[in-house]
Scaffold this motif. Structure first.
Motif, short mmCIF file in Angstrom:
data_model
loop_
_atom_site.label_atom_id
_atom_site.label_comp_id
_atom_site.label_asym_id
_atom_site.label_seq_id
_atom_site.Cartn_x
_atom_site.Cartn_y
_atom_site.Cartn_z
N ILE A 116 0.85 -1.20 0.00
CA ILE A 116 0.00 0.00 0.00
C ILE A 116 0.88 1.25 0.00
O ILE A 116 0.65 2.19 -0.76
CB ILE A 116 -0.94 -0.02 1.23
N MET A 117 1.93 1.22 0.85
CA MET A 117 2.80 2.38 0.95
C MET A 117 3.57 2.62 -0.36
O MET A 117 3.79 3.76 -0.76
CB MET A 117 3.75 2.22 2.14
N GLN A 118 3.94 1.52 -1.03
CA GLN A 118 4.62 1.66 -2.32
C GLN A 118 3.72 2.40 -3.31
O GLN A 118 4.18 3.22 -4.08
CB GLN A 118 4.95 0.28 -2.90
N VAL A 119 2.44 2.08 -3.28
CA VAL A 119 1.52 2.70 -4.24
C VAL A 119 1.22 4.15 -3.84
O VAL A 119 1.18 5.05 -4.69
CB VAL A 119 0.21 1.88 -4.36
N LEU A 120 1.08 4.40 -2.54
CA LEU A 120 0.75 5.77 -2.11
C LEU A 120 1.89 6.75 -2.40
O LEU A 120 1.64 7.89 -2.80
CB LEU A 120 0.44 5.80 -0.61
N GLY A 121 3.11 6.32 -2.20
CA GLY A 121 4.26 7.19 -2.47
C GLY A 121 4.59 8.10 -1.31
O GLY A 121 3.75 8.38 -0.44
N LYS A 122 5.84 8.56 -1.29
CA LYS A 122 6.38 9.31 -0.16
C LYS A 122 5.54 10.53 0.25
O LYS A 122 5.18 10.70 1.41
CB LYS A 122 7.81 9.75 -0.50
N ASP A 123 5.25 11.39 -0.71
CA ASP A 123 4.58 12.65 -0.37
C ASP A 123 3.25 12.39 0.34
O ASP A 123 2.92 13.01 1.34
CB ASP A 123 4.31 13.48 -1.63
N GLU A 124 2.53 11.47 -0.23
CA GLU A 124 1.20 11.19 0.32
C GLU A 124 1.33 10.55 1.71
O GLU A 124 0.54 10.84 2.62
CB GLU A 124 0.43 10.27 -0.65
N ILE A 125 2.36 9.74 1.88
CA ILE A 125 2.56 9.10 3.19
C ILE A 125 2.84 10.17 4.25
O ILE A 125 2.21 10.19 5.32
CB ILE A 125 3.70 8.07 3.11
N ILE A 126 3.73 11.08 3.91
CA ILE A 126 4.06 12.15 4.87
C ILE A 126 2.83 13.01 5.17
O ILE A 126 2.53 13.32 6.32
CB ILE A 126 5.25 12.97 4.35
N ASN A 127 2.12 13.33 4.12
CA ASN A 127 0.86 14.07 4.28
C ASN A 127 -0.09 13.43 5.26
O ASN A 127 -0.65 14.08 6.15
CB ASN A 127 0.11 14.01 2.94
N ARG A 128 -0.29 12.15 5.05
CA ARG A 128 -1.29 11.43 5.85
C ARG A 128 -0.83 11.29 7.31
O ARG A 128 -1.63 11.42 8.23
CB ARG A 128 -1.58 10.05 5.25
N ILE A 129 0.46 11.01 7.48
CA ILE A 129 0.96 10.87 8.85
C ILE A 129 0.79 12.22 9.58
O ILE A 129 0.28 12.26 10.71
CB ILE A 129 2.45 10.44 8.84
N ASN A 130 1.14 13.29 8.90
CA ASN A 130 1.01 14.60 9.53
C ASN A 130 -0.45 14.95 9.83
O ASN A 130 -0.77 15.49 10.88
CB ASN A 130 1.62 15.70 8.65
#
Ligand code: GLU
Length: 549
Positions: free
Chosen positions: A530-544
């Motif tokens: 899932i994280m591979q598909v979401l990509g870095k920017d989106e992961i950081i966004n969501r965590i924040n």
């Protein structure tokens, strides 16, 4: 004046039956080939029982090198609805059931044994009715409905068999001259069959599903041609299944009691009697009791239901085969990747009392079927379904490249995901993979760890120190373990179980926090993918986003 004169008076233009016997010759098929048919009335509703029968008919014709045909039985003009034929043709098409012959839409057909719509076969039925009149084996009856009703009341009062037979058959031996005079005077009539059967004699009949059944012979002079010139079901059945050279009549067992009559008709007409297979109705279990699946009570009784829900036709077909031949399930387990066409279906293995239909099991079959689809096939099927039933989902799938990545999560390996049983589930299963949909999400299903500060601490540390978009799966997981250790959680579940007092929890609890922050859910397919598909920017966004809540 004789029968021939009478026959000519009633049907002056009818062709001799030899014309039709030659026009529709015996089929030149190999030994054992079965000719089967699905013969629905176009009432605008296709019942699951009809689908069940057509799947069986198709299967048997296919596996024996025979022919499967679609015949529209529209002789009951009162029950017709507009587009009734289209509804049937489209329903069976949705289920990938191929007909070798028959109607392909409201007006067109394929095959050399047509017409395949009974209302277009009027002349054929009349030829055979004429033939029977000539032989003295059919006759006009002038009884009014009131007269017939009166007769019935008399029979009921006297507690004798009701019907038009023997001494009750008023016009059976009516003087020919009087009959002719009545016709010439324009009196209304219908045509009846003259049965020579004897109710006290028994016939032995073998039904391919039900086995041996003994019946009393038929002695009823049933109507064969109605006042509108069209045949009754019984007469049309005999003529059509004979001329279409059907070898196996597979139909619902509501018709089983008509078998003696049908045998009487076939014999009198000089036709070879087909094999009969009467299928028991599909049942449902409710409060421990069995009952017929019902159009009124059960939405899943309508074939359209499966299409609307987006249950793939392959799954419905597999499930119906499953309940039709109980050995199918084992065959499927032993041969998970074989095509259904390799399964040998047997009519005599069908249930006599009625197979139980269970939607939950069907959805289970569907999950398995879908789990084997490639991401491309899933995309195509879901997109097609969404275009018809779900505008929002259609929009979500417009970026095909991204959608394929989403559908590719945990797919194709040895243990593919099994969380989709129908296309109508898909949106709910994937919405969190779409940025704008996820942003509207307000619900985070936190599980063991629910304390806000603890959650913030885990997420902050994870994103600052342990998350790296270039990690492979092993590295990624090792880091979550490390993070767990640093924060006082066991790195291994096993360790935690041995000494639960020594830890705040374990690595699974920590990864659940990350999972929920990223998807809103505590259960998802593989988080790494899932994280591979979401990509870095989106992961950081969501965590924040999660930390700031
Ligand atoms: N038209 C009949 C029905 O819908 C078909 C019975 C048969 O298959 O012969 O019940």
């Amino acid at each position: 004046m004789d029968y021939k004169y009478l026959a000519n008076l009633i049907f002056p233009d009818a062709k001799p039956i030899s014309y039709y016997e030659e026009k529709y010759p015996e089929r030149n098929l190999k030994e054992g080939a079965m000719v089967t048919r699905y013969a629905p009335s176009p009432t605008g509703y296709m019942h699951i029982g009809g689908l069940y029968q057509s799947i069986i008919g198709r299967k048997l014709a296919e596996q024996t090198g025979g022919v499967f045909l679609l015949r529209i039985e529209d002789t009951d003009q009162k029950r017709q609805i507009e587009n009734g034929v289209r509804e049937i043709v489209e329903s069976v098409k949705d289920f990938d059931i191929k007909f070798d012959e028959g109607m392909i839409n409201e007006t067109e057909e394929i095959g050399n044994y047509g017409p395949y719509k009974q209302s277009l076969r009027k002349e054929i039925y009349q030829s055979y009715a004429k033939y029977l009149i000539e032989q003295g084996r059919a006759y006009p009856c002038f009884c009014t409905p009131e007269e017939l009703e009166e007769m019935r009341e008399k029979q009921e009062k006297a507690k004798i068999r009701t019907g038009y037979y023997g001494v009750w058959a008023k016009y059976r031996n009516y003087p020919l001259d009087d009959v002719i005079e009545k016709i010439k005077n324009g009196e209304k009539y219908i045509i009846r069959f003259k049965s020579m059967g004897n109710e006290e004699k028994k016939i032995k009949h073998y039904d391919v599903i039900k086995g041996n059944i003994d019946f009393p012979e038929n002695d009823q002079d049933i109507i064969i041609i109605k006042a509108d010139g069209l045949p009754t079901y019984h007469f049309a059945h005999a003529i059509d299944d004979h001329l279409m050279r059907v070898t196996h009549v597979i139909r619902s067992d509501e018709w089983v009691s008509s078998v003696p009559l049908h045998i009487d008709l076939f014999k009198t007409l000089g036709f070879k009697i087909p094999k009969y297979a009467h299928t028991a109705p599909i049942m449902k279990e409710e409060d421990g009791k069995k009952r017929k699946i019902s159009k009124r009570k059960d939405p899943e009784a309508a074939v359209s239901y499966y299409h609307k829900e987006g249950i793939p036709s392959q799954a419905v077909t597999e499930y119906l085969l499953n309940i039709a031949n109980s050995n199918f399930e084992n065959w499927r387990k032993a041969n998970p990747d074989k095509n259904i066409s390799e399964f040998n279906f047997e009519l005599n293995k069908m249930s006599v009392s009625g197979a139980i239909f269970d939607l939950v099991k069907l959805l289970d079959v569907s999950k398995n079927v879908i789990s084997k689809y490639s991401k491309e096939k899933i995309y195509d099927e879901v997109f097609l379904w969404a275009q018809r039933y779900d505008e929002e989902l259609t929009e979500m799938l417009e970026d095909k490249e991204y959608a394929l990545k989403v559908f590719g999560i945990e797919r194709g390996g040895v243990k593919p995901r099994k969380d989709i049983s129908k296309w109508s589930d898909v949106k709910n299963n994937i919405y969190y993979m779409f940025k704008d949909k996820f942003e509207k999400n307000e619900i985070y299903e936190f599980d063991k760890i629910t304390d806000k500060e603890e959650i913030s601490k885990i997420l902050t540390l994870y994103i600052e120190k342990y998350y790296n978009e270039n990690d492979n799966k092993q590295e990624w997981f090792d880091k979550i373990k490390e993070l767990s250790g640093v924060l006082g959680y066991a790195k291994e579940v096993k360790e935690y179980k041995l000494n639960p007092e020594s830890y705040k929890g374990h690595v699974g609890d920590v990864s659940t926090v990350i999972r929920v922050a990223l998807t809103g859910r505590k259960n998802t397919p593989d988080l790494y993918e899932i994280m591979q598909v979401l990509g870095k920017d989106e992961i950081i966004n969501r965590i924040n986003k999660c930390i700031n809540r």
